[in-house]
Design a protein around this motif. Structure first.
Motif, mmCIF file in Angstrom:
data_model
loop_
_atom_site.group_PDB
_atom_site.id
_atom_site.type_symbol
_atom_site.label_atom_id
_atom_site.label_comp_id
_atom_site.label_asym_id
_atom_site.label_seq_id
_atom_site.Cartn_x
_atom_site.Cartn_y
_atom_site.Cartn_z
ATOM 1 N N VAL A 151 0.845 -1.187 0.000
ATOM 2 C CA VAL A 151 0.000 0.000 0.000
ATOM 3 C C VAL A 151 0.883 1.240 0.000
ATOM 4 O O VAL A 151 1.956 1.265 0.599
ATOM 5 C CB VAL A 151 -0.943 0.032 1.223
ATOM 6 C CG1 VAL A 151 -1.953 -1.087 1.146
ATOM 7 C CG2 VAL A 151 -0.156 -0.042 2.522
ATOM 8 N N GLU A 152 0.413 2.264 -0.690
ATOM 9 C CA GLU A 152 1.137 3.529 -0.734
ATOM 10 C C GLU A 152 0.950 4.256 0.593
ATOM 11 O O GLU A 152 -0.170 4.388 1.085
ATOM 12 C CB GLU A 152 0.624 4.366 -1.898
ATOM 13 C CG GLU A 152 0.887 3.729 -3.252
ATOM 14 C CD GLU A 152 0.103 4.378 -4.370
ATOM 15 O OE1 GLU A 152 -0.002 5.617 -4.365
ATOM 16 O OE2 GLU A 152 -0.419 3.650 -5.230
ATOM 17 N N THR A 153 2.066 4.711 1.144
ATOM 18 C CA THR A 153 2.055 5.274 2.491
ATOM 19 C C THR A 153 2.891 6.548 2.547
ATOM 20 O O THR A 153 3.925 6.649 1.892
ATOM 21 C CB THR A 153 2.629 4.254 3.498
ATOM 22 O OG1 THR A 153 1.915 3.022 3.389
ATOM 23 C CG2 THR A 153 2.518 4.766 4.925
ATOM 24 N N VAL A 154 2.425 7.522 3.330
ATOM 25 C CA VAL A 154 3.205 8.722 3.622
ATOM 26 C C VAL A 154 3.496 8.728 5.115
ATOM 27 O O VAL A 154 2.583 8.612 5.934
ATOM 28 C CB VAL A 154 2.456 10.005 3.224
ATOM 29 C CG1 VAL A 154 3.322 11.232 3.519
ATOM 30 C CG2 VAL A 154 2.074 9.976 1.755
ATOM 31 N N THR A 155 4.777 8.845 5.458
ATOM 32 C CA THR A 155 5.198 8.791 6.856
ATOM 33 C C THR A 155 6.017 10.031 7.196
ATOM 34 O O THR A 155 6.918 10.412 6.449
ATOM 35 C CB THR A 155 6.068 7.545 7.126
ATOM 36 O OG1 THR A 155 5.355 6.376 6.716
ATOM 37 C CG2 THR A 155 6.411 7.436 8.604
ATOM 38 N N ALA A 156 5.691 10.660 8.305
ATOM 39 C CA ALA A 156 6.466 11.804 8.797
ATOM 40 C C ALA A 156 7.456 11.316 9.843
ATOM 41 O O ALA A 156 7.095 10.582 10.762
ATOM 42 C CB ALA A 156 5.538 12.859 9.399
ATOM 43 N N LYS A 167 18.487 3.082 9.399
ATOM 44 C CA LYS A 167 18.119 2.864 8.005
ATOM 45 C C LYS A 167 16.664 3.258 7.796
ATOM 46 O O LYS A 167 15.905 3.475 8.741
ATOM 47 C CB LYS A 167 18.327 1.399 7.618
ATOM 48 C CG LYS A 167 19.775 0.942 7.647
ATOM 49 C CD LYS A 167 20.557 1.477 6.462
ATOM 50 C CE LYS A 167 21.940 0.847 6.387
ATOM 51 N NZ LYS A 167 22.696 1.304 5.193
ATOM 52 N N LEU A 168 16.251 3.317 6.518
ATOM 53 C CA LEU A 168 14.905 3.771 6.198
ATOM 54 C C LEU A 168 13.840 2.867 6.812
ATOM 55 O O LEU A 168 12.871 3.365 7.397
ATOM 56 C CB LEU A 168 14.710 3.852 4.685
ATOM 57 C CG LEU A 168 13.316 4.299 4.224
ATOM 58 C CD1 LEU A 168 12.998 5.692 4.738
ATOM 59 C CD2 LEU A 168 13.218 4.245 2.701
ATOM 60 N N ASP A 169 13.999 1.544 6.690
ATOM 61 C CA ASP A 169 12.976 0.651 7.225
ATOM 62 C C ASP A 169 12.842 0.805 8.733
ATOM 63 O O ASP A 169 11.740 0.706 9.296
ATOM 64 C CB ASP A 169 13.275 -0.805 6.840
ATOM 65 C CG ASP A 169 14.642 -1.270 7.287
ATOM 66 O OD1 ASP A 169 15.460 -0.433 7.713
ATOM 67 O OD2 ASP A 169 14.912 -2.486 7.197
ATOM 68 N N GLN A 170 13.963 1.068 9.420
ATOM 69 C CA GLN A 170 13.910 1.285 10.858
ATOM 70 C C GLN A 170 13.213 2.590 11.195
ATOM 71 O O GLN A 170 12.426 2.669 12.146
ATOM 72 C CB GLN A 170 15.330 1.284 11.439
ATOM 73 C CG GLN A 170 16.062 -0.042 11.280
ATOM 74 C CD GLN A 170 17.540 0.072 11.644
ATOM 75 O OE1 GLN A 170 18.195 1.061 11.315
ATOM 76 N NE2 GLN A 170 18.055 -0.944 12.322
ATOM 77 N N ALA A 171 13.491 3.634 10.404
ATOM 78 C CA ALA A 171 12.860 4.933 10.647
ATOM 79 C C ALA A 171 11.355 4.860 10.439
ATOM 80 O O ALA A 171 10.579 5.422 11.216
ATOM 81 C CB ALA A 171 13.474 5.984 9.725
ATOM 82 N N LEU A 172 10.929 4.154 9.389
ATOM 83 C CA LEU A 172 9.500 4.033 9.117
ATOM 84 C C LEU A 172 8.808 3.187 10.184
ATOM 85 O O LEU A 172 7.692 3.496 10.607
ATOM 86 C CB LEU A 172 9.285 3.423 7.731
ATOM 87 C CG LEU A 172 9.802 4.240 6.541
ATOM 88 C CD1 LEU A 172 9.519 3.512 5.232
ATOM 89 C CD2 LEU A 172 9.177 5.632 6.520
ATOM 90 N N ALA A 173 9.473 2.110 10.610
ATOM 91 C CA ALA A 173 8.876 1.224 11.612
ATOM 92 C C ALA A 173 8.726 1.916 12.961
ATOM 93 O O ALA A 173 7.794 1.619 13.727
ATOM 94 C CB ALA A 173 9.718 -0.040 11.759
ATOM 95 N N SER A 174 9.644 2.830 13.282
ATOM 96 C CA SER A 174 9.612 3.497 14.587
ATOM 97 C C SER A 174 8.768 4.770 14.591
ATOM 98 O O SER A 174 8.611 5.406 15.641
ATOM 99 C CB SER A 174 11.040 3.834 15.031
ATOM 100 O OG SER A 174 11.659 4.736 14.124
ATOM 101 N N ALA A 175 8.212 5.157 13.439
ATOM 102 C CA ALA A 175 7.387 6.358 13.373
ATOM 103 C C ALA A 175 6.113 6.170 14.194
ATOM 104 O O ALA A 175 5.554 5.073 14.266
ATOM 105 C CB ALA A 175 7.041 6.682 11.927
#
Length: 344
Positions: A151-156, A167-175
C-alpha cells in the motif's frame, strides 16, 4: 510558494515553476545522482531501477514563518511486487546544510562506482540523507501488507540529531502511528505542504487528486480575471471542451504532470494548476491580461479550499521548530532495486 496576498512573499531562491534553468535559479539548487532539470519539469528519479535522486537548496530560509508547497507526479512500472517494492522518495525540511557538506566527487572516486555504497560511506544511509538529520522528513513509500499486497504510504519522521546509523525501514517502523497514513500518492498530481509558524509549530499535509477523473464529465466556470466566471464549460471524456450555454466546441484538454491541465483553445495552450479540488489557476497571465491569471472554478463559483482536500500527516506544537534556526529544503529518492518509481 507563490505569494497569496499582500502580506505574503515568494522566496525566489527557494521556488520554481515547472523546471529550473541557468536563467531561472538553477545555480541556487544542488542536483546530483540521476536528478535532472528537463525542459518541462525537474525529474527527481528516472524510470530506471537502482537510481538515486538528490535535489537541495543551497541557501537557507531565514524567515521565522513560511509555507512550502510542492507538486509532484509519480508512477511505478508495477514490476517486482511479489519481491516487495523498496523504492521511495522524501521531502525534507532540515536544519542541516546538505548541499555544503555533500561530496559527489567522493562517490565517483569510489572504485565500485556504486551509489548505494558511496552514499553509505558519506553517512547518507537514510534514503540519501543522514540518519541523524535535524528537522522533518515526509517519506513517500510502499508498505507491505501480508505476503504480497503493498500500500502507498506517507510517513512523517522528526529528526533531533540523535538517530545515527538508522536505516529507512527502521525509521519508518519506529514512526508514531499518527504520523503514518495510507495515501495513494502515485498520481499525476500530488501535493505536500509544510507550514511553520512564528511560535515554532509545524503542520505537514498531503493532498492527492486524480485530475482526469475530477475534470471529465464535470462543469467548470472559466474566469478570465480569476474571480468572476465568464462562462461555464464542460470537460468531455473524449478530451474536448464545450461551452455550456452555446454548445460551441472551444478546444481540447489534457492532463500534465504536477496537478496541471492544459487548455488548448484559440490556437494557444494555457496551463492551469490545481491547488485543491475546487480551483485551478493559470500559471501565467495572457497577452491581454499580463497581470492577472485566469481560473477554473468548480461548478462555476469560487467555493474556497475544501477542508477534506488535505490530510494532515504531522503536527508539531509550539517550539517544535527551533527559534532562530535556518531551514533548508530538499528531496531525495531511490527508484527501487526491482521495481522503479519515476518521480517528477
Amino acid at each position: 510558494q507563490p505569494a497569496k496576498g499582500p502580506q505574503d512573499w515568494r522566496l525566489p531562491k527557494h521556488s520554481f515553476d515547472r523546471t529550473l534553468s541557468y536563467e531561472d535559479n538553477l545555480g541556487e539548487w544542488l542536483l546530483s545522482a540521476a536528478t535532472m532539470a528537463l525542459r518541462d519539469r525537474v525529474q527527481l528519479m528516472p524510470a530506471v531501477p537502482d537510481r538515486h535522486g538528490i535535489l537541495w537548496t543551497k541557501q537557507p530560509i531565514e524567515t521565522r514563518e513560511f509555507e512550502v508547497v510542492v507538486s509532484f507526479s509519480a508512477t511505478d512500472n508495477g514490476e517486482g511486487k511479489a519481491a516487495g517494492q523498496d523504492g521511495a522518495f522524501a521531502f525534507w525540511l532540515s536544519l542541516d546544510n546538505y548541499a555544503e557538506n555533500f561530496n559527489e566527487k567522493a562517490i565517483h572516486a569510489n572504485p565500485s562506482k556504486d551509489w548505494n555504497e558511496g552514499l553509505d560511506k558519506q553517512g547518507l544511509s537514510l534514503l540519501g540523507n543522514k540518519p541523524e538529520f535535524k528537522g522533518l522528513g515526509l517519506v513517500f513509500s510502499n508498505a507491505r501488507l501480508g505476503t504480497v499486497e503493498t500500500v502507498e504510504t506517507v510517513t512523517a519522521i522528526w529528526g533531533d540529531g540523535t538517530n545515527k546509523g538508522r536505516k529507512l525501514d527502521q525509521a519508518l517502523a519506529s514512526a508514531r502511528p499518527e504520523h503514518k497514513k495510507q495515501v495513494k500518492w502515485m498520481t499525476q498530481g500530488t501535493q505536500a505542504k509544510v507550514a511553520v509558524k512564528k511560535d515554532g509549530s509545524v503542520v505537514a499535509s498531503v493532498m492527492t487528486l486524480d485530475v482526469t477523473k475530477h475534470l471529465a464529465g464535470n462543469l467548470w466556470g472559466y474566469a478570465e480575471d480569476g474571480v468572476q466566471t465568464d462562462y461555464v464549460m464542460s470537460f468531455l471524456i473524449d478530451g474536448k471542451i464545450k461551452r455550456e450555454d452555446t454548445g460551441k466546441e472551444l478546444g481540447t484538454w489534457d492532463v500534465r504532470p504536477g496537478n496541471k491541465v492544459a487548455l488548448n483553445m484559440d490556437g494557444t495552450t494555457q496551463l492551469m494548476h490545481f491547488a485543491g479540488s475546487h480551483m485551478a489557476t493559470a500559471e501565467h497571465g495572457t497577452a491581454e491580461r499580463p497581470d492577472s491569471r485566469a481560473a477554473l472554478l468548480y461548478g462555476g463559483s469560487n467555493q474556497g479550499a475544501a477542508s477534506t482536500d488535505w490530510q494532515v500527516i504531522f503536527e508539531g506544537p509550539p517550539g517544535t521548530f527551533p527559534s532562530g534556526q535556518k531551514a533548508f529544503l530538499g528531496f531525495t529518492g531511490y527508484t527501487g532495486s526491482k521495481s522503479y518509481i519515476e518521480g517528477d
